[in-house]
Write a protein that holds these residues in place. Structure first.
Motif, PDB file in Angstrom:
ATOM      1  N   LYS A  23      11.494  64.321  -2.091  1.00 27.76           N
ATOM      2  CA  LYS A  23      10.218  64.709  -2.710  1.00 27.76           C
ATOM      3  C   LYS A  23       9.263  63.528  -2.525  1.00 27.76           C
ATOM      4  N   VAL A  24       8.466  63.577  -1.471  1.00 28.43           N
ATOM      5  CA  VAL A  24       7.778  62.358  -1.055  1.00 28.43           C
ATOM      6  C   VAL A  24       6.250  62.401  -1.199  1.00 28.43           C
ATOM      7  N   HIS A  25       5.723  61.221  -1.489  1.00 29.52           N
ATOM      8  CA  HIS A  25       4.294  60.954  -1.437  1.00 29.52           C
ATOM      9  C   HIS A  25       4.055  60.215  -0.130  1.00 29.52           C
ATOM     10  N   ASN A  26       3.180  60.735   0.710  1.00 28.83           N
ATOM     11  CA  ASN A  26       2.929  60.097   1.996  1.00 28.83           C
ATOM     12  C   ASN A  26       1.738  59.128   1.882  1.00 28.83           C
ATOM     13  N   PHE A  27       2.026  57.833   1.992  1.00 24.99           N
ATOM     14  CA  PHE A  27       0.964  56.822   1.913  1.00 24.99           C
ATOM     15  C   PHE A  27       0.431  56.420   3.286  1.00 24.99           C
ATOM     16  N   ILE A  28       1.299  56.468   4.315  1.00 25.54           N
ATOM     17  CA  ILE A  28       0.871  56.182   5.691  1.00 25.54           C
ATOM     18  C   ILE A  28       1.285  57.359   6.547  1.00 25.54           C
ATOM     19  N   PRO A  29       0.389  58.030   7.307  1.00 26.24           N
ATOM     20  CA  PRO A  29      -1.045  57.749   7.313  1.00 26.24           C
ATOM     21  C   PRO A  29      -1.738  58.171   6.022  1.00 26.24           C
ATOM     22  N   GLY A  30      -1.211  59.191   5.340  1.00 23.85           N
ATOM     23  CA  GLY A  30      -1.739  59.580   4.034  1.00 23.85           C
ATOM     24  C   GLY A  30      -3.153  60.119   4.097  1.00 23.85           C
ATOM     25  N   THR A  31      -3.659  60.439   2.937  1.00 25.59           N
ATOM     26  CA  THR A  31      -4.991  61.045   2.866  1.00 25.59           C
ATOM     27  C   THR A  31      -6.086  59.978   2.815  1.00 25.59           C
ATOM     28  N   THR A  32      -5.700  58.726   2.531  1.00 29.46           N
ATOM     29  CA  THR A  32      -6.701  57.666   2.452  1.00 29.46           C
ATOM     30  C   THR A  32      -6.861  56.944   3.786  1.00 29.46           C
ATOM     31  N   LEU A  33      -5.731  56.546   4.390  1.00 30.67           N
ATOM     32  CA  LEU A  33      -5.823  55.843   5.679  1.00 30.67           C
ATOM     33  C   LEU A  33      -6.159  56.835   6.791  1.00 30.67           C
ATOM     34  N   THR A  34      -5.598  58.044   6.688  1.00 36.61           N
ATOM     35  CA  THR A  34      -5.829  59.199   7.581  1.00 36.61           C
ATOM     36  C   THR A  34      -5.400  59.013   9.041  1.00 36.61           C
ATOM     37  N   ASN A  35      -5.071  57.824   9.474  1.00 34.94           N
ATOM     38  CA  ASN A  35      -4.612  57.699  10.855  1.00 34.94           C
ATOM     39  C   ASN A  35      -3.466  56.695  10.950  1.00 34.94           C
ATOM     40  N   MET A  36      -2.758  56.752  12.086  1.00 32.13           N
ATOM     41  CA  MET A  36      -1.594  55.891  12.294  1.00 32.13           C
ATOM     42  C   MET A  36      -2.000  54.501  12.786  1.00 32.13           C
ATOM     43  N   GLU A  37      -3.264  54.331  13.146  1.00 31.86           N
ATOM     44  CA  GLU A  37      -3.697  53.050  13.717  1.00 31.86           C
ATOM     45  C   GLU A  37      -3.879  51.964  12.656  1.00 31.86           C
ATOM     46  N   ARG A  38      -4.353  52.328  11.465  1.00 31.45           N
ATOM     47  CA  ARG A  38      -4.750  51.321  10.481  1.00 31.45           C
ATOM     48  C   ARG A  38      -3.620  50.366  10.108  1.00 31.45           C
ATOM     49  N   MET A  39      -2.397  50.893   9.957  1.00 32.38           N
ATOM     50  CA  MET A  39      -1.275  50.049   9.531  1.00 32.38           C
ATOM     51  C   MET A  39      -0.293  49.760  10.672  1.00 32.38           C
ATOM     52  N   ASN A  40      -0.596  50.197  11.882  1.00 31.84           N
ATOM     53  CA  ASN A  40       0.261  49.970  13.033  1.00 31.84           C
ATOM     54  C   ASN A  40       0.685  48.497  13.063  1.00 31.84           C
ATOM     55  N   PRO A  41       1.966  48.130  13.036  1.00 29.21           N
ATOM     56  CA  PRO A  41       3.157  48.861  13.474  1.00 29.21           C
ATOM     57  C   PRO A  41       3.755  49.846  12.462  1.00 29.21           C
ATOM     58  N   PHE A  42       3.197  49.949  11.252  1.00 28.36           N
ATOM     59  CA  PHE A  42       3.744  50.907  10.282  1.00 28.36           C
ATOM     60  C   PHE A  42       2.971  52.210  10.435  1.00 28.36           C
ATOM     61  N   ILE A  43       3.642  53.248  10.962  1.00 23.81           N
ATOM     62  CA  ILE A  43       2.932  54.467  11.320  1.00 23.81           C
ATOM     63  C   ILE A  43       3.209  55.609  10.347  1.00 23.81           C
ATOM     64  N   LEU A  44       4.186  55.437   9.473  1.00 21.07           N
ATOM     65  CA  LEU A  44       4.435  56.426   8.420  1.00 21.07           C
ATOM     66  C   LEU A  44       5.146  55.748   7.263  1.00 21.07           C
ATOM     67  N   LEU A  45       4.742  56.104   6.052  1.00 20.90           N
ATOM     68  CA  LEU A  45       5.495  55.684   4.863  1.00 20.90           C
ATOM     69  C   LEU A  45       5.580  56.855   3.902  1.00 20.90           C
ATOM     70  N   ASP A  46       6.789  57.354   3.726  1.00 18.75           N
ATOM     71  CA  ASP A  46       7.069  58.403   2.741  1.00 18.75           C
ATOM     72  C   ASP A  46       7.796  57.749   1.569  1.00 18.75           C
ATOM     73  N   TYR A  47       7.311  58.050   0.379  1.00 13.76           N
ATOM     74  CA  TYR A  47       7.887  57.431  -0.820  1.00 13.76           C
ATOM     75  C   TYR A  47       8.371  58.501  -1.784  1.00 13.76           C
ATOM     76  N   ASN A  48       9.691  58.536  -1.991  1.00 10.13           N
ATOM     77  CA  ASN A  48      10.259  59.407  -3.025  1.00 10.13           C
ATOM     78  C   ASN A  48      10.241  58.608  -4.328  1.00 10.13           C
ATOM     79  N   ALA A  49       9.248  58.868  -5.162  1.00 12.33           N
ATOM     80  CA  ALA A  49       9.171  58.190  -6.460  1.00 12.33           C
ATOM     81  C   ALA A  49      10.391  58.578  -7.281  1.00 12.33           C
ATOM     82  N   ASN A  50      10.734  57.753  -8.241  1.00 13.96           N
ATOM     83  CA  ASN A  50      11.907  57.978  -9.081  1.00 13.96           C
ATOM     84  C   ASN A  50      11.929  59.429  -9.599  1.00 13.96           C
ATOM     85  N   HIS A  51      12.981  60.160  -9.249  1.00 15.53           N
ATOM     86  CA  HIS A  51      13.053  61.592  -9.552  1.00 15.53           C
ATOM     87  C   HIS A  51      14.490  61.949  -9.889  1.00 15.53           C
ATOM     88  N   HIS A  52      14.673  62.782 -10.885  1.00 13.81           N
ATOM     89  CA  HIS A  52      16.028  63.182 -11.261  1.00 13.81           C
ATOM     90  C   HIS A  52      16.439  64.450 -10.532  1.00 13.81           C
TER      91      HIS A  52
END
Ligand code: MN
Length: 292
Positions: A23-52
């Protein structure tokens, strides 16, 4: 040395599901960065926040899928993850451990909650990061690095338990065990309330912080609470992170890969021709075989 300023503190965007296990929140590229270039070499970050997750006899997760052109880095903060791949490899990512998978020329794999963990259920929290590969390394053979938390580089900061755990790159004298194709800094900052950590990184390295636990004050001005992503500007080298409550923060920073990106789903290459080739190779079975 100039200060590295905060560009933006980003709240977790609405979650989506990867299979039925993540159950992930996508920060890279995400809705704020919107592209894979801004954080390159980091092109995707999915975060499963603490969930039971409640107990389940059938492990939740995501079935067979390919990757080509980059590396997937999975950090299990809570819970355990099991994986299998088309090269016959497989394993368990234990709580606190990291799997650094170089997909490179291509691999098929599946990712699930670990079977025994799944039967019990429990709190689950993880990060999956995609680290880009430069064009010269995109078609290398795939490989794994299974990194146990005991093998992290470790720098004790005080007697209260504040410490830096280095996965790759270094913090002062502590060096991470992961080998990387380009300079990548990835580390957990475990800071007890009141500890203020100075960080120094090259100005042009895309840099961000993800608050996994607690809350922090960055550069003495901007507060960020749990599950928030702090995007740093590429304008200087030095910044500080102070724990306003006992905190665990993931720090990522790396040398930019200044090459064009062509991405489609699980394939991240440099141009459209290589993406078409990836689909073609996948359809011809060149990524191998893995039973669902
Ligand atoms: Mn995958």
């Amino acid at each position: 040395m100039k200060r590295k300023n905060i560009e933006k503190v980003i709240a977790p965007p609405p979650h989506h599901w990867v299979g039925d296990g993540f159950k992930v929140h996508n920060f890279i590229p995400g809705t704020t960065l919107t592209n894979m270039e801004r954080m390159n070499p980091f092109i995707l970050l999915d975060y499963n926040a603490n969930h039971h997750f409640p107990p389940s006899d059938k492990p939740r997760g995501v079935g067979v899928h390919p990757h080509r052109g980059f590396e997937t880095v999975t950090i299990a903060y809570k819970g355990r993850i099991q994986h299998h791949d088309s090269s016959g490899g497989g394993g368990i990512i234990g709580e606190g451990d990291v799997q650094w998978m170089t997909a490179a020329s291509g691999i098929l794999h599946k990712e699930y909650h670990e079977k025994e963990w799944s039967k019990e259920g429990g709190q689950f929290q993880m990060v999956q990061l995609w680290v880009n590969l430069p064009a010269r390394n995109k078609m290398e053979p795939p490989k794994y690095q299974a990194i146990k938390k005991e093998d992290f580089g470790r720098l004790t900061l005080d007697e209260n338990g504040s410490e830096v755990e280095v996965i790759s790159g270094n913090y002062l004298t502590a060096y991470g065990p992961a080998s990387t194709f380009t300079p990548v800094y990835l580390m957990n900052l475990r800071l007890k309330k009141g500890y203020k950590l100075p960080v120094n990184l090259p100005a042009n390295y895309p840099t961000a912080l993800l608050v996994i636990e607690g809350s922090v004050l960055v550069n003495e001005i901007e507060k960020a609470t749990v599950d928030h992503f702090i995007l740093m500007a590429n304008d200087g080298e030095n910044f500080t992170i102070e724990a306003t409550n006992d905190a665990l923060v993931l720090l990522l920073s790396g040398e930019p890969i200044d090459e064009p990106i062509a991405a489609h789903g699980p394939f991240v290459m440099n141009n459209r021709r290589e993406i078409i080739q990836a689909f073609d190779d996948f359809n011809r079975g060149k990524f191998g075989f893995l039973e669902d």
